[in-house]
Design a protein around this motif. Structure first.
Motif, PDB file in Angstrom:
ATOM      1  N   ASP A 103       0.831  -1.209   0.000  1.00 36.97           N
ATOM      2  CA  ASP A 103       0.000   0.000   0.000  1.00 36.97           C
ATOM      3  C   ASP A 103       0.861   1.254   0.000  1.00 36.97           C
ATOM      4  OD1 ASP A 103      -2.575  -1.305   0.094  1.00 36.97           O
ATOM      5  OD2 ASP A 103      -2.076  -1.866   2.149  1.00 36.97           O
ATOM      6  N   PHE A 104       1.998   1.216   0.707  1.00 35.91           N
ATOM      7  CA  PHE A 104       2.901   2.366   0.646  1.00 35.91           C
ATOM      8  C   PHE A 104       3.470   2.507  -0.760  1.00 35.91           C
ATOM      9  CE2 PHE A 104       7.122   4.302   0.853  1.00 35.91           C
ATOM     10  CZ  PHE A 104       6.781   5.536   1.381  1.00 35.91           C
ATOM     11  N   ASP A 105       3.831   1.394  -1.387  1.00 39.96           N
ATOM     12  CA  ASP A 105       4.337   1.452  -2.758  1.00 39.96           C
ATOM     13  C   ASP A 105       3.298   2.074  -3.693  1.00 39.96           C
ATOM     14  OD1 ASP A 105       6.713   0.290  -2.000  1.00 39.96           O
ATOM     15  OD2 ASP A 105       6.180  -1.727  -2.676  1.00 39.96           O
ATOM     16  N   ARG A 106       2.042   1.791  -3.436  1.00 44.21           N
ATOM     17  CA  ARG A 106       0.981   2.379  -4.249  1.00 44.21           C
ATOM     18  C   ARG A 106       0.910   3.884  -4.043  1.00 44.21           C
ATOM     19  NH1 ARG A 106      -1.145   2.747  -8.940  1.00 44.21           N
ATOM     20  NH2 ARG A 106      -3.340   3.394  -8.956  1.00 44.21           N
ATOM     21  N   MET A 107       1.138   4.367  -2.813  1.00 41.92           N
ATOM     22  CA  MET A 107       1.164   5.807  -2.553  1.00 41.92           C
ATOM     23  C   MET A 107       2.280   6.476  -3.349  1.00 41.92           C
ATOM     24  SD  MET A 107       0.598   5.870   1.583  1.00 41.92           S
ATOM     25  CE  MET A 107      -0.445   4.625   2.334  1.00 41.92           C
ATOM     26  N   VAL A 108       3.416   5.794  -3.447  1.00 42.35           N
ATOM     27  CA  VAL A 108       4.528   6.320  -4.245  1.00 42.35           C
ATOM     28  C   VAL A 108       4.124   6.384  -5.711  1.00 42.35           C
ATOM     29  CG1 VAL A 108       6.897   5.918  -4.985  1.00 42.35           C
ATOM     30  CG2 VAL A 108       6.260   5.500  -2.602  1.00 42.35           C
ATOM     31  N   ASP A 109       3.493   5.309  -6.210  1.00 44.43           N
ATOM     32  CA  ASP A 109       3.047   5.276  -7.607  1.00 44.43           C
ATOM     33  C   ASP A 109       2.026   6.377  -7.897  1.00 44.43           C
ATOM     34  OD1 ASP A 109       4.661   3.077  -8.034  1.00 44.43           O
ATOM     35  OD2 ASP A 109       3.039   1.621  -7.762  1.00 44.43           O
ATOM     36  N   LEU A 110       1.206   6.698  -6.901  1.00 43.89           N
ATOM     37  CA  LEU A 110       0.188   7.734  -7.082  1.00 43.89           C
ATOM     38  C   LEU A 110       0.777   9.141  -7.066  1.00 43.89           C
ATOM     39  CD1 LEU A 110      -2.637   6.282  -4.785  1.00 43.89           C
ATOM     40  CD2 LEU A 110      -2.720   6.507  -7.283  1.00 43.89           C
ATOM     41  N   GLY A 111       2.053   9.242  -6.679  1.00 43.23           N
ATOM     42  CA  GLY A 111       2.698  10.550  -6.637  1.00 43.23           C
ATOM     43  C   GLY A 111       2.454  11.310  -5.356  1.00 43.23           C
ATOM     44  N   TRP A 112       2.001  10.601  -4.304  1.00 44.59           N
ATOM     45  CA  TRP A 112       1.708  11.268  -3.041  1.00 44.59           C
ATOM     46  C   TRP A 112       2.979  11.601  -2.267  1.00 44.59           C
ATOM     47  CZ3 TRP A 112      -2.943   8.051  -0.710  1.00 44.59           C
ATOM     48  CH2 TRP A 112      -4.045   8.195  -1.561  1.00 44.59           C
ATOM     49  N   ILE A 113       4.044  10.869  -2.504  1.00 47.95           N
ATOM     50  CA  ILE A 113       5.292  11.087  -1.794  1.00 47.95           C
ATOM     51  C   ILE A 113       6.441  10.664  -2.702  1.00 47.95           C
ATOM     52  CG2 ILE A 113       5.251   8.801  -0.694  1.00 47.95           C
ATOM     53  CD1 ILE A 113       6.476  10.204   1.804  1.00 47.95           C
ATOM     54  N   THR A 114       7.534  11.397  -2.651  1.00 52.65           N
ATOM     55  CA  THR A 114       8.684  11.106  -3.494  1.00 52.65           C
ATOM     56  C   THR A 114       9.932  10.953  -2.624  1.00 52.65           C
ATOM     57  OG1 THR A 114       9.069  13.475  -3.829  1.00 52.65           O
ATOM     58  CG2 THR A 114       7.756  12.322  -5.497  1.00 52.65           C
ATOM     59  N   PRO A 115      10.901  10.150  -3.067  1.00 46.57           N
ATOM     60  CA  PRO A 115      12.123   9.954  -2.278  1.00 46.57           C
ATOM     61  C   PRO A 115      12.909  11.256  -2.137  1.00 46.57           C
ATOM     62  CG  PRO A 115      11.902   8.276  -3.986  1.00 46.57           C
ATOM     63  CD  PRO A 115      10.892   9.330  -4.285  1.00 46.57           C
ATOM     64  N   THR A 116      13.603  11.359  -1.027  1.00 48.17           N
ATOM     65  CA  THR A 116      14.499  12.495  -0.800  1.00 48.17           C
ATOM     66  C   THR A 116      15.958  12.084  -0.954  1.00 48.17           C
ATOM     67  OG1 THR A 116      14.536  12.027   1.580  1.00 48.17           O
ATOM     68  CG2 THR A 116      12.887  13.601   0.781  1.00 48.17           C
ATOM     69  N   GLY A 117      16.189  10.808  -1.163  1.00 48.64           N
ATOM     70  CA  GLY A 117      17.550  10.297  -1.315  1.00 48.64           C
ATOM     71  C   GLY A 117      17.499   8.801  -1.513  1.00 48.64           C
ATOM     72  N   PRO A 133      15.294   3.506  -1.976  1.00 51.28           N
ATOM     73  CA  PRO A 133      14.903   4.915  -1.813  1.00 51.28           C
ATOM     74  C   PRO A 133      14.668   5.254  -0.343  1.00 51.28           C
ATOM     75  CG  PRO A 133      13.042   3.628  -2.592  1.00 51.28           C
ATOM     76  CD  PRO A 133      14.227   2.704  -2.599  1.00 51.28           C
ATOM     77  N   LEU A 134      14.930   6.505  -0.016  1.00 53.04           N
ATOM     78  CA  LEU A 134      14.703   7.015   1.336  1.00 53.04           C
ATOM     79  C   LEU A 134      13.671   8.126   1.285  1.00 53.04           C
ATOM     80  CD1 LEU A 134      18.403   7.261   2.590  1.00 53.04           C
ATOM     81  CD2 LEU A 134      16.802   5.353   2.883  1.00 53.04           C
ATOM     82  N   TYR A 135      12.834   8.189   2.309  1.00 50.55           N
ATOM     83  CA  TYR A 135      11.753   9.168   2.355  1.00 50.55           C
ATOM     84  C   TYR A 135      11.836   9.986   3.638  1.00 50.55           C
ATOM     85  CZ  TYR A 135       9.940   6.130  -1.291  1.00 50.55           C
ATOM     86  OH  TYR A 135       9.813   5.400  -2.440  1.00 50.55           O
ATOM     87  N   SER A 136      11.443  11.247   3.543  1.00 48.43           N
ATOM     88  CA  SER A 136      11.396  12.094   4.723  1.00 48.43           C
ATOM     89  C   SER A 136      10.380  11.529   5.708  1.00 48.43           C
ATOM     90  CB  SER A 136      10.995  13.523   4.323  1.00 48.43           C
ATOM     91  OG  SER A 136      10.511  14.240   5.443  1.00 48.43           O
ATOM     92  N   ALA A 137      10.813  11.286   6.952  1.00 46.77           N
ATOM     93  CA  ALA A 137       9.895  10.751   7.957  1.00 46.77           C
ATOM     94  C   ALA A 137       8.761  11.737   8.232  1.00 46.77           C
ATOM     95  CB  ALA A 137      10.657  10.449   9.242  1.00 46.77           C
ATOM     96  N   GLN A 138       9.056  13.023   8.130  1.00 48.95           N
ATOM     97  CA  GLN A 138       8.014  14.027   8.339  1.00 48.95           C
ATOM     98  C   GLN A 138       6.972  13.957   7.231  1.00 48.95           C
ATOM     99  OE1 GLN A 138       8.816  18.118   9.917  1.00 48.95           O
ATOM    100  NE2 GLN A 138       8.270  18.765   7.850  1.00 48.95           N
ATOM    101  N   ASP A 139       7.420  13.801   5.976  1.00 49.87           N
ATOM    102  CA  ASP A 139       6.475  13.676   4.863  1.00 49.87           C
ATOM    103  C   ASP A 139       5.617  12.429   5.019  1.00 49.87           C
ATOM    104  OD1 ASP A 139       7.547  15.966   3.812  1.00 49.87           O
ATOM    105  OD2 ASP A 139       8.705  14.964   2.234  1.00 49.87           O
ATOM    106  N   VAL A 140       6.239  11.338   5.475  1.00 45.16           N
ATOM    107  CA  VAL A 140       5.502  10.087   5.676  1.00 45.16           C
ATOM    108  C   VAL A 140       4.440  10.282   6.757  1.00 45.16           C
ATOM    109  CG1 VAL A 140       5.681   7.704   6.492  1.00 45.16           C
ATOM    110  CG2 VAL A 140       7.387   8.603   4.893  1.00 45.16           C
ATOM    111  N   ALA A 141       4.833  10.867   7.889  1.00 45.94           N
ATOM    112  CA  ALA A 141       3.904  11.053   9.004  1.00 45.94           C
ATOM    113  C   ALA A 141       2.736  11.962   8.635  1.00 45.94           C
ATOM    114  CB  ALA A 141       4.648  11.618  10.206  1.00 45.94           C
ATOM    115  N   LEU A 142       2.976  12.886   7.709  1.00 45.91           N
ATOM    116  CA  LEU A 142       1.931  13.838   7.312  1.00 45.91           C
ATOM    117  C   LEU A 142       0.900  13.253   6.345  1.00 45.91           C
ATOM    118  CD1 LEU A 142       3.853  17.211   6.866  1.00 45.91           C
ATOM    119  CD2 LEU A 142       1.875  16.829   8.349  1.00 45.91           C
ATOM    120  N   LEU A 143       1.188  12.127   5.728  1.00 47.82           N
ATOM    121  CA  LEU A 143       0.288  11.597   4.708  1.00 47.82           C
ATOM    122  C   LEU A 143      -1.158  11.444   5.199  1.00 47.82           C
ATOM    123  CD1 LEU A 143       2.539   9.006   2.830  1.00 47.82           C
ATOM    124  CD2 LEU A 143       1.407  11.015   1.851  1.00 47.82           C
ATOM    125  N   PRO A 144      -1.412  10.889   6.382  1.00 48.32           N
ATOM    126  CA  PRO A 144      -2.814  10.797   6.824  1.00 48.32           C
ATOM    127  C   PRO A 144      -3.464  12.156   7.047  1.00 48.32           C
ATOM    128  CG  PRO A 144      -1.422   9.274   8.056  1.00 48.32           C
ATOM    129  CD  PRO A 144      -0.505  10.200   7.312  1.00 48.32           C
TER     130      PRO A 144
END
Length: 280
Positions: A103-117, A133-144
């Protein structure tokens, strides 16, 4: 004067492994065995962010001053600092959200979050170098928060093997992640009139990127950044953070004596060799 007593009283550099253990103790939130919230590599990220001073040692897992570590351990905003500066891998991002990896991979495919490194891991006999890929923990926490239209309860309780509830959604074209004023109001938990008032009173409120005069569209990332900057929303801290735990290789410079770091989330049993910085 007893020279040994003086030497014992001096607090010299502390290994990143010790610093990670101390910060984990300070957090006081148990995680599954072998999944520490702070790793030695995370200490390296805190050094690069300016929260701790590097006193030598390995660049990715530096030695630090124990008094600085103790001061950081006493900070009530320690979880917020970790979310701001320590990136997550995809498995850990899914854990942070309480959803399946698919489901997280699907969020990436949808363009909701992009890697920062990214970090490169050499699995040697198991396929060579893999780029994670690495993602900002703040961006991840903000998704909901910034995707209130999603049924997060359903997403977090879907049975293993079942189709993702996000599978029917259409990916957002790059640069076209927009939201209406009603959507901004929903994100902030206020009425549409409040958003109209913010727009009128604050000259730096994001300008519309499309829509009509009656129903203007705003860039979602810009709107979220404004809401954060003006304390209209906050980054959730109730969900335990996770850190990307990579297996350290067997050399003393890499392992820092931290045997517990060899237990990752879902990595193969053969210890890989990391190339570049390792996320914690």
């Amino acid at each position: 004067m007893d020279a040994e007593a003086v030497r014992a009283a001096l607090r010299g550099p502390a290994a990143a492994f010790w610093a990670a253990e101390r910060l984990n103790e300070a957090l006081g939130e148990p995680l599954p065995f072998g999944q520490p919230r702070v790793t030695a590599a995370a200490v390296g990220h805190l050094v690069r962010a300016g929260h701790l001073a590097c006193l030598g040692g390995d660049a990715d897992r530096p030695d630090v001053h124990p008094d600085q570590v103790e001061a950081m351990a006493r900070r009530r905003d320690l979880p917020v600092i970790l979310d701001r500066h320590v990136p997550l891998g995809p498995d850990q991002a899914a854990l942070r959200l309480g959803v399946r990896r698919v489901d997280f991979d699907r969020m990436v495919d949808l363009g909701w979050i992009t890697p920062t490194g990214a970090v490169e891991i050499d699995y040697k006999r198991q396929g060579g170098v893999t780029r994670v890929p690495l993602y900002s923990a703040q961006d991840v926490a903000l998704l909901p928060v910034i995707r209130p239209e999603v049924d997060w309860h359903e997403l977090r309780t879907v049975a293993p093997g079942r189709r993702s509830p996000l599978s029917a959604l259409t990916p957002t074209p790059e640069g076209r992640d927009t939201v209406l004023m009603a959507g901004i109001a929903r994100i902030a938990g206020v009425g549409r009139a409040a958003v109209a008032n913010w727009r009128r009173r604050h000259p730096h409120f994001p300008a519309p990127t499309g829509g009509t005069a009656t129903h203007p569209e705003f860039d979602r990332p810009a709107a979220v950044a404004w809401l954060l900057a003006h304390d209209k929303i906050t980054v959730p801290s109730g969900i335990p953070s996770a850190t990307l735990v990579l297996r350290a290789d067997s050399t003393p410079a890499r392992s820092c004596g931290a045997d517990w770091m060899t237990r990752g989330f879902s990595w193969p049993p053969t210890p890989p060799t990391t190339t570049g910085s390792q996320a914690g």
